[in-house]
Design a protein around this motif. Sequence first.
Motif, short mmCIF file in Angstrom:
data_model
loop_
_atom_site.label_atom_id
_atom_site.label_comp_id
_atom_site.label_asym_id
_atom_site.label_seq_id
_atom_site.Cartn_x
_atom_site.Cartn_y
_atom_site.Cartn_z
N VAL A 130 -80.22 24.93 67.57
CA VAL A 130 -79.36 25.78 66.88
C VAL A 130 -80.23 26.62 66.03
N ARG A 131 -80.12 27.81 66.28
CA ARG A 131 -80.63 28.89 65.37
C ARG A 131 -79.46 29.16 64.51
N TRP A 132 -79.76 28.86 63.14
CA TRP A 132 -78.30 29.23 62.33
C TRP A 132 -78.72 30.22 61.24
N PHE A 133 -77.78 31.32 61.38
CA PHE A 133 -77.93 32.29 60.61
C PHE A 133 -77.40 32.45 59.22
N HIS A 134 -78.15 32.91 58.13
CA HIS A 134 -77.57 33.19 56.88
C HIS A 134 -77.35 34.38 56.77
N ARG A 135 -76.14 35.05 56.30
CA ARG A 135 -75.80 36.45 56.19
C ARG A 135 -76.69 37.14 55.25
N GLY A 136 -76.63 36.72 54.15
CA GLY A 136 -77.29 37.34 53.02
C GLY A 136 -76.54 38.74 52.68
N ARG A 137 -77.05 39.29 51.79
CA ARG A 137 -76.54 40.83 51.27
C ARG A 137 -77.76 41.39 51.15
N LEU A 163 -77.07 46.13 56.94
CA LEU A 163 -76.68 45.29 58.01
C LEU A 163 -76.88 43.85 57.73
N ALA A 164 -76.34 43.04 58.17
CA ALA A 164 -76.34 41.49 57.60
C ALA A 164 -75.59 40.67 58.91
N VAL A 165 -76.43 39.50 59.26
CA VAL A 165 -75.79 39.09 60.39
C VAL A 165 -74.64 38.16 60.29
N THR A 166 -73.52 38.40 61.11
CA THR A 166 -72.42 37.77 61.13
C THR A 166 -72.31 36.73 62.25
N ASP A 167 -72.82 36.97 63.29
CA ASP A 167 -73.00 35.88 64.50
C ASP A 167 -73.86 35.97 65.43
N ALA A 168 -74.28 35.07 66.48
CA ALA A 168 -75.28 35.36 67.31
C ALA A 168 -74.99 34.55 68.40
N LEU A 219 -73.88 30.95 55.63
CA LEU A 219 -74.17 30.49 57.10
C LEU A 219 -72.89 31.09 58.00
N GLU A 220 -73.09 32.20 58.60
CA GLU A 220 -72.00 32.80 59.41
C GLU A 220 -72.19 32.82 60.90
N GLY A 221 -73.54 32.22 61.48
CA GLY A 221 -73.54 32.46 62.90
C GLY A 221 -74.52 31.34 63.46
N ALA A 222 -74.42 31.02 64.62
CA ALA A 222 -75.16 30.13 65.45
C ALA A 222 -75.30 30.40 66.64
N ALA A 223 -76.63 30.35 67.34
CA ALA A 223 -76.97 30.58 68.58
C ALA A 223 -77.55 29.17 69.06
N VAL A 224 -77.38 28.65 70.22
CA VAL A 224 -77.71 27.46 70.96
C VAL A 224 -78.57 27.82 72.07
N ALA A 225 -79.95 27.49 72.30
CA ALA A 225 -80.61 27.46 73.14
C ALA A 225 -81.67 26.27 73.28
N GLY A 226 -81.54 25.65 74.48
CA GLY A 226 -82.33 24.36 74.75
C GLY A 226 -82.46 23.52 73.95
N GLY A 227 -81.02 23.16 73.49
CA GLY A 227 -81.04 21.99 72.50
C GLY A 227 -81.12 22.06 70.86
N LEU A 263 -64.87 27.94 58.31
CA LEU A 263 -65.63 27.68 59.58
C LEU A 263 -66.27 28.89 60.47
N GLU A 264 -67.59 29.29 60.17
CA GLU A 264 -67.92 30.50 60.45
C GLU A 264 -68.69 30.53 61.97
N ALA A 265 -69.38 29.35 62.03
CA ALA A 265 -70.08 29.55 63.11
C ALA A 265 -69.79 28.47 64.48
N ALA A 266 -69.83 28.49 65.67
CA ALA A 266 -69.31 27.99 66.71
C ALA A 266 -70.61 27.44 67.74
N CYS A 267 -70.94 26.34 68.06
CA CYS A 267 -71.96 25.87 69.00
C CYS A 267 -71.30 25.09 70.36
N PRO A 268 -71.48 25.69 71.22
CA PRO A 268 -71.10 24.71 72.46
C PRO A 268 -71.87 23.49 72.74
#
Length: 309
Positions: free
Chosen positions: A153-160, A204-209, A143-151, A78-83
């Motif tokens: 979720v911007r969900w991020f794939h880490r990649g290599r 650099l690869a995205v790990t959270d947001a 998929l390692e990160g997520a940012a919530v704004a205005g309902g 479980l890599e991403a947390a969304c309030p």
Amino acid sequence: MRISVDRVLPLRFRDGSPVRAASAVAPYGGGWLVAQDDATHACWWRDGAGDPVRLLPAVAGHEVFDEAHGTKHLKPDLEAACPVPGRDGAEDGVLLLGSGSTPARMRSVLVPEPGGEPVVGDLAPLYPRVAEVLGVPPDQLNLEGAAVAGGTVRWFHRGRPAGGLPSASLEVPLDDLVAATRGSLDPASVRIARPREVHLGDGLAVTDAVAVDDRTTLVSAAAEDSPNAYDDGPVVASALAVLVDGGVDGEVAARAMLPALDGRVAKVEGLALRPNGRGAGHREAHLLATVDADDPQVPSSALDLRVTW
């Protein structure tokens, strides 16, 4: 962009045991919910100590998972947390999302207010669609990160990035993910929009947001020498970056490397805004960041960060 580390705290449960592999963090019950990507329990961290919160039933009799015991393939990751906001706008719970890097990692968990029973969702039909929209081979999705704004979720794939697979993101409605977790929406019907690549440079690869506002997202990133989406590798650098919406692919407005902690690279895997954590003009943020020690015997860390750009 400037980053200052105000405090570094070890994450431990009240019995003294370490919080393992801290992978995501979100506000929860007057404190923080810290996910452990290799365990069936999260940590409800308050006042410098943590209480276990069951997320999932034991898997084949195991509560923790690692390579040394041959159980890594079972871990929920479980890599991403969304309030998740309640009706009055207050935080009502947290939605945790699996990375999708194996079939065992395609679940979600809706953690209600303290005392409630978590709801586990099977999102297996969603992950292949996400990979297709992002143009990522299914066995490379992470998929390692997520940012919530205005309902949303911007969900991020880490990649290599070092292997030619850049970080990327897409957008899904938070309500769709919650409904799919609860079983009131077919996961295959979750709406997906706005696939974008994210180019941070230097491997650099995205790990959270975390969202600062509706247009601004802060991401953590790591340069890790890993051969695929499953195996770990040495982390040689880490950074924070600011993404501003409205630009083209790779909308990086600012970036700074994170300082080392005790001579080691700080592998930040969780980001959350502290209460009233947005500074003047939304060009300053006060954050809680969680750092994975990559060692189950060593507690993960919580960093108190201040960022300006």
